[in-house]
Design a protein around this motif. Sequence first.
Motif, PDB file in Angstrom:
ATOM      1  N   GLU A 179       0.820  -1.228   0.000  1.00 40.54           N
ATOM      2  CA  GLU A 179       0.000   0.000   0.000  1.00 40.54           C
ATOM      3  C   GLU A 179       0.844   1.264   0.000  1.00 40.54           C
ATOM      4  OE1 GLU A 179       0.843  -1.419   4.071  1.00 40.54           O
ATOM      5  OE2 GLU A 179      -0.261  -2.381   2.451  1.00 40.54           O
ATOM      6  N   ASN A 180       2.134   1.172   0.345  1.00 37.84           N
ATOM      7  CA  ASN A 180       3.024   2.336   0.332  1.00 37.84           C
ATOM      8  C   ASN A 180       3.636   2.582  -1.040  1.00 37.84           C
ATOM      9  OD1 ASN A 180       2.591   2.632   3.083  1.00 37.84           O
ATOM     10  ND2 ASN A 180       4.295   1.276   3.595  1.00 37.84           N
ATOM     11  N   MET A 200      13.062  -5.514  -1.737  1.00 35.82           N
ATOM     12  CA  MET A 200      12.130  -4.391  -1.834  1.00 35.82           C
ATOM     13  C   MET A 200      12.754  -3.282  -2.668  1.00 35.82           C
ATOM     14  SD  MET A 200      10.591  -1.797   0.980  1.00 35.82           S
ATOM     15  CE  MET A 200      11.948  -0.689   0.790  1.00 35.82           C
ATOM     16  N   VAL A 201      11.962  -2.708  -3.587  1.00 34.24           N
ATOM     17  CA  VAL A 201      12.403  -1.597  -4.417  1.00 34.24           C
ATOM     18  C   VAL A 201      11.450  -0.438  -4.186  1.00 34.24           C
ATOM     19  CG1 VAL A 201      12.836  -0.829  -6.778  1.00 34.24           C
ATOM     20  CG2 VAL A 201      13.341  -3.182  -6.137  1.00 34.24           C
ATOM     21  N   GLU A 202      12.014   0.733  -3.911  1.00 40.89           N
ATOM     22  CA  GLU A 202      11.192   1.915  -3.661  1.00 40.89           C
ATOM     23  C   GLU A 202      10.484   2.356  -4.936  1.00 40.89           C
ATOM     24  OE1 GLU A 202      13.595   4.977  -1.944  1.00 40.89           O
ATOM     25  OE2 GLU A 202      14.442   3.618  -0.460  1.00 40.89           O
ATOM     26  N   ALA A 203       9.322   2.971  -4.780  1.00 41.73           N
ATOM     27  CA  ALA A 203       8.495   3.392  -5.907  1.00 41.73           C
ATOM     28  C   ALA A 203       9.208   4.403  -6.797  1.00 41.73           C
ATOM     29  CB  ALA A 203       7.182   3.979  -5.403  1.00 41.73           C
ATOM     30  N   SER A 208       7.080   1.211 -14.176  1.00 39.25           N
ATOM     31  CA  SER A 208       6.039   0.547 -13.375  1.00 39.25           C
ATOM     32  C   SER A 208       4.820   0.144 -14.198  1.00 39.25           C
ATOM     33  CB  SER A 208       5.613   1.436 -12.209  1.00 39.25           C
ATOM     34  OG  SER A 208       5.027   2.621 -12.681  1.00 39.25           O
ATOM     35  N   LYS A 209       4.508   0.898 -15.240  1.00 38.47           N
ATOM     36  CA  LYS A 209       3.321   0.563 -16.039  1.00 38.47           C
ATOM     37  C   LYS A 209       3.502  -0.718 -16.858  1.00 38.47           C
ATOM     38  CE  LYS A 209       4.583   3.658 -19.834  1.00 38.47           C
ATOM     39  NZ  LYS A 209       4.171   4.822 -20.594  1.00 38.47           N
ATOM     40  N   VAL A 240      19.798  -1.604  -4.791  1.00 35.71           N
ATOM     41  CA  VAL A 240      19.144  -1.543  -6.093  1.00 35.71           C
ATOM     42  C   VAL A 240      19.079  -0.093  -6.552  1.00 35.71           C
ATOM     43  CG1 VAL A 240      17.027  -2.015  -7.374  1.00 35.71           C
ATOM     44  CG2 VAL A 240      17.764  -3.585  -5.599  1.00 35.71           C
ATOM     45  N   ILE A 241      19.585   0.163  -7.781  1.00 34.89           N
ATOM     46  CA  ILE A 241      19.543   1.528  -8.318  1.00 34.89           C
ATOM     47  C   ILE A 241      18.651   1.632  -9.553  1.00 34.89           C
ATOM     48  CG2 ILE A 241      21.768   2.245  -7.391  1.00 34.89           C
ATOM     49  CD1 ILE A 241      22.944   1.714 -10.197  1.00 34.89           C
TER      50      ILE A 241
END
Length: 162
Positions: free
Chosen positions: A53-54, A69-72, A79-80, A97-98
């Motif tokens: 949800e974040n 985990m990869v930040e948005a 992402s699409k 992760v970059i």
Amino acid sequence: FSIMKQARGAAKTTIKFKNLAKGNTLENTYRSGEKFQTAMIEKNPAQYTYSDENGNYFFMDSESFEEVMVEAKLIETVSKWISEGMECNLVYFKEKVIEVMVPSTMVYEIVDTEPNVKGNTSQGHTKPATLSCGAVVNVPGFVANGEKIKVDTDKGEYLERA
């Protein structure tokens, strides 16, 4: 890079660097004989599992089976194109992760588009189509709902029927 030779003195080289963590570029001039340390970048295959949800995305490393985990903000440009179970490459620098790299061409199913109109040819009419991953691309008029198409994920363009 570019090399500038002068009438006297050593030649100089102008180099553009890209900061992989921030994405900005930097241009500097150096003497020709100068040496640099190479950045150690790793690409590991991973499978997309889910997002929370974040807005964080979770991948399973295909080699160690660990969850990553990869930040948005790192994934917003691709992402699409990501759908559940999809194989991607995670780019690491100093064990962080970059970047997330999706395959350059993928096959998706058309979920929603306008119905065919008689007389449409492959050269003429285009229409927007929503794909199974949620992205919207322009497709030729003859393509219908439920068909699978090949898409260039770098440019976001229709390539052909699958």
